[in-house]
Motif scaffolding. Structure first.
Motif, PDB file in Angstrom:
ATOM      1  N   UNK A 216       9.080  -4.833  18.617  1.00 55.79           N
ATOM      2  CA  UNK A 216      10.105  -5.163  17.634  1.00 55.79           C
ATOM      3  C   UNK A 216       9.784  -4.734  16.211  1.00 55.79           C
ATOM      4  N   UNK A 217       8.577  -4.279  15.933  1.00 58.39           N
ATOM      5  CA  UNK A 217       8.228  -3.953  14.556  1.00 58.39           C
ATOM      6  C   UNK A 217       7.087  -2.940  14.527  1.00 58.39           C
ATOM      7  N   UNK A 218       6.821  -2.454  13.321  1.00 56.49           N
ATOM      8  CA  UNK A 218       5.775  -1.465  13.125  1.00 56.49           C
ATOM      9  C   UNK A 218       5.070  -1.775  11.807  1.00 56.49           C
ATOM     10  N   UNK A 219       3.768  -1.526  11.773  1.00 55.62           N
ATOM     11  CA  UNK A 219       3.015  -1.690  10.533  1.00 55.62           C
ATOM     12  C   UNK A 219       2.764  -0.313   9.927  1.00 55.62           C
ATOM     13  N   UNK A 220       3.187  -0.147   8.677  1.00 58.84           N
ATOM     14  CA  UNK A 220       3.082   1.135   7.996  1.00 58.84           C
ATOM     15  C   UNK A 220       2.095   1.056   6.839  1.00 58.84           C
ATOM     16  N   UNK A 221       1.521   2.217   6.515  1.00 63.98           N
ATOM     17  CA  UNK A 221       0.661   2.340   5.349  1.00 63.98           C
ATOM     18  C   UNK A 221       0.877   3.736   4.781  1.00 63.98           C
ATOM     19  N   UNK A 222       0.810   3.868   3.475  1.00 64.11           N
ATOM     20  CA  UNK A 222       1.072   5.155   2.834  1.00 64.11           C
ATOM     21  C   UNK A 222       0.179   6.240   3.425  1.00 64.11           C
ATOM     22  N   UNK A 223       0.781   7.388   3.759  1.00 67.46           N
ATOM     23  CA  UNK A 223       0.024   8.481   4.364  1.00 67.46           C
ATOM     24  C   UNK A 223      -0.941   9.101   3.358  1.00 67.46           C
ATOM     25  N   UNK A 224      -0.477   9.234   2.127  1.00 68.68           N
ATOM     26  CA  UNK A 224      -1.324   9.773   1.062  1.00 68.68           C
ATOM     27  C   UNK A 224      -1.333   8.798  -0.110  1.00 68.68           C
ATOM     28  N   UNK A 225      -2.019   7.664   0.064  1.00 71.24           N
ATOM     29  CA  UNK A 225      -1.986   6.652  -0.998  1.00 71.24           C
ATOM     30  C   UNK A 225      -2.648   7.155  -2.273  1.00 71.24           C
ATOM     31  N   UNK A 226      -2.091   6.711  -3.386  1.00 69.98           N
ATOM     32  CA  UNK A 226      -2.692   7.022  -4.679  1.00 69.98           C
ATOM     33  C   UNK A 226      -3.776   5.988  -4.946  1.00 69.98           C
ATOM     34  N   UNK A 227      -4.989   6.437  -5.136  1.00 73.71           N
ATOM     35  CA  UNK A 227      -6.097   5.522  -5.391  1.00 73.71           C
ATOM     36  C   UNK A 227      -6.014   5.027  -6.828  1.00 73.71           C
ATOM     37  N   UNK A 228      -5.719   3.752  -6.976  1.00 72.56           N
ATOM     38  CA  UNK A 228      -5.636   3.181  -8.310  1.00 72.56           C
ATOM     39  C   UNK A 228      -7.036   2.936  -8.857  1.00 72.56           C
ATOM     40  N   UNK A 229      -7.107   2.791 -10.161  1.00 72.03           N
ATOM     41  CA  UNK A 229      -8.412   2.753 -10.813  1.00 72.03           C
ATOM     42  C   UNK A 229      -9.286   1.605 -10.320  1.00 72.03           C
ATOM     43  N   UNK A 230      -8.696   0.440 -10.128  1.00 72.76           N
ATOM     44  CA  UNK A 230      -9.539  -0.681  -9.736  1.00 72.76           C
ATOM     45  C   UNK A 230      -8.713  -1.762  -9.059  1.00 72.76           C
ATOM     46  N   UNK A 231      -9.418  -2.590  -8.305  1.00 69.62           N
ATOM     47  CA  UNK A 231      -8.840  -3.798  -7.739  1.00 69.62           C
ATOM     48  C   UNK A 231      -9.292  -4.976  -8.582  1.00 69.62           C
ATOM     49  N   UNK A 232      -8.337  -5.789  -8.998  1.00 68.21           N
ATOM     50  CA  UNK A 232      -8.635  -6.941  -9.846  1.00 68.21           C
ATOM     51  C   UNK A 232      -8.654  -8.203  -8.999  1.00 68.21           C
ATOM     52  N   UNK A 233      -9.648  -9.041  -9.203  1.00 67.51           N
ATOM     53  CA  UNK A 233      -9.722 -10.343  -8.543  1.00 67.51           C
ATOM     54  C   UNK A 233      -9.321 -11.422  -9.538  1.00 67.51           C
ATOM     55  N   UNK A 234      -8.367 -12.239  -9.143  1.00 64.88           N
ATOM     56  CA  UNK A 234      -7.896 -13.322 -10.007  1.00 64.88           C
ATOM     57  C   UNK A 234      -8.246 -14.662  -9.382  1.00 64.88           C
TER      58      UNK A 234
END
Length: 454
Positions: A216-234
């Motif tokens: 009934x569904x599909x999980x998608x992820x960007x084929x060519x994701x843009x790597x952002x500068x950083x991941x922020x932890x809040x």
């Protein structure tokens, strides 16, 4: 209608749909005049809307407004008249609003949310998401996922999907007989790979990798994701998830940690059963001439296959009033609060029907030139099907520092739609104030029963 008690009224009426309730002998004329338009304005079709929810909505709006079912509207667009003043007020209190943020993980342990991780930026990122299969559009050769203005296409057995959201203004492009993809709103044309052939679009259609797949569904992820500068932890003392139904489901799926405890499993079950209503559509048209109109500038309509209301924006909102004075034109908007995808499977079908019905409603526009048109078509509004009330999550969860807000939570007093979303947010704030030993805000609602008590 004159008396609505929670939970007694839901125990009596939540088990049947509005359509079933009407068939028990409710006067058809009264239903057609008031309850059918009101039911559809909840963006839920009568055949899948709980009778208990409808009567709660009607009780709340009818008794909560001195003009009955008349409403006031803003003189400016929603962003100018409502959103920006709220943003300004928050920032004036030295608080921060983070825009274009994509949460990629929520960290949970020992019955508490400890932190969340996010990336900032509107480019394609590496956060996976689930999309339901569109059974109406899929065939033996291609599979479609999503609905409204968020649709993806994939060849059968392929490991790659392509977004069909036009990169110009967000309409859904449709596949043509020659394999190209055409935007029904403004004519952008893409080849079979999603590359722009003709404007006004400038960017190609994005592609996605199929990570997981079920019936009934599909999980998608960007084929060519843009790597952002950083991941922020809040890290925060409290967290409030205040989103639509697809949003809370997406965020809940990103929780990592001790996911096997009973509290987490209970909330997961409540969130998973939340429903989404039939899709809605809004079409706005700019014409090169005005026309006579003797009705309200916002009028509900009945008897049309698609259209439920009409709004004359060049009479009510300042930017369109000014434009009409300069040009002599008009700006008209039609709403379809909820429609069946079996009847209107594509946006081309929606626009064609909207245009036909607009000319029936306003015959003077037959010879007018349409200068511009825009379409909003989404399937993300909360559903209120029969037997769903009891299982809804409440604002306060069993996770000590997590609260939920939205028009889909279970409330202790009658309210609905935007007012339910706002009230649930106030309840969440009150819970936090209470835990901090501070005074809670008084929240007003309508009298549960009694005409003379209003």
């Amino acid at each position: 209608i004159a008396g609505f008690q929670i939970p007694q009224s839901f125990e009596h009426l939540d088990g049947i749909s509005v359509a079933e309730w009407v068939n028990q002998g409710f006067p058809q004329g009264l239903y057609d005049l008031y309850f059918l338009p009101f039911a559809k304005s909840s963006l839920n079709s009568p055949d899948i809307l709980s009778a208990g929810e409808l009567l709660q909505f009607f009780h709340f709006y009818f008794f909560g407004n001195p003009e009955g079912l008349a409403f006031s509207g803003t003189k400016d667009d929603m962003g100018t008249g409502l959103v920006q003043p709220i943003v300004t007020a928050i920032q004036q209190q030295e608080n921060q609003i983070i825009t274009e943020a994509t949460v990629n993980q929520i960290n949970y342990d020992q019955g508490k949310i400890n932190s969340l991780n996010f990336q900032q930026g509107n480019s394609q990122n590496a956060v996976p998401f689930w999309v339901e299969k569109n059974q109406l559009l899929s065939n033996n050769e291609v599979e479609y996922y999503g609905a409204g203005d968020r649709v993806f296409i994939a060849a059968t057995n392929s490991q790659e999907a392509m977004s069909l959201t036009c990169t110009h203004q967000g309409c859904t492009v449709s596949k043509q007989d020659d394999g190209t993809f055409l935007c029904p709103c403004h004519g952008a044309l893409y080849n079979e790979k999603g590359e722009v052939l003709e404007g006004p679009a400038k960017r190609n259609l994005p592609h996605y990798k199929i990570e997981q797949k079920n019936n009934n569904s599909v999980q998608l992820i960007a084929l060519n994701p843009v790597t952002l500068e950083k991941t922020t932890t809040m890290e925060a003392d409290y967290y409030v998830i205040a989103t639509d139904v697809p949003g809370v489901k997406q965020l809940w799926g990103l929780i990592k940690g001790n996911n096997n405890d009973q509290i987490y499993q209970k909330i997961t079950q409540q969130i998973n059963q939340l429903a989404v209503a039939d899709p809605f559509a809004v079409a706005r048209f700019w014409f090169d001439r005005d026309f006579a109109w003797e009705h309200s500038d916002f009028s509900s309509l009945s008897g049309y296959k698609l259209t439920d209301s009409i709004t004359l924006y060049h009479h009510i909102q300042q930017q369109f009033i000014d434009w009409a004075k300069r040009t002599g034109g008009s700006v008209v908007e039609l709403h379809a609060y909820c429609y069946k995808e079996t009847e209107f499977p594509t946006q081309e079908a929606l626009l064609t029907t909207f245009e036909q019905e607009l000319l029936e409603i306003v015959p003077e526009l037959v010879d007018a030139n349409c200068l511009h048109r825009e379409l909003v078509n989404q399937k993300n509004f909360s559903g209120y099907p029969p037997n769903s009330y009891q299982q809804r999550p409440e604002t306060r969860t069993e996770i000590d520092n997590l609260f939920l807000a939205g028009d889909w939570v279970k409330m202790p007093f009658p309210c609905g739609l935007m007012e339910r979303a706002v009230s649930s947010g106030l309840l969440a704030a009150n819970e936090i104030l209470n835990q901090e030993g501070l005074q809670r805000r008084t929240i007003l609602t309508v009298t549960p029963e009694g005409l003379l008590k209003i």
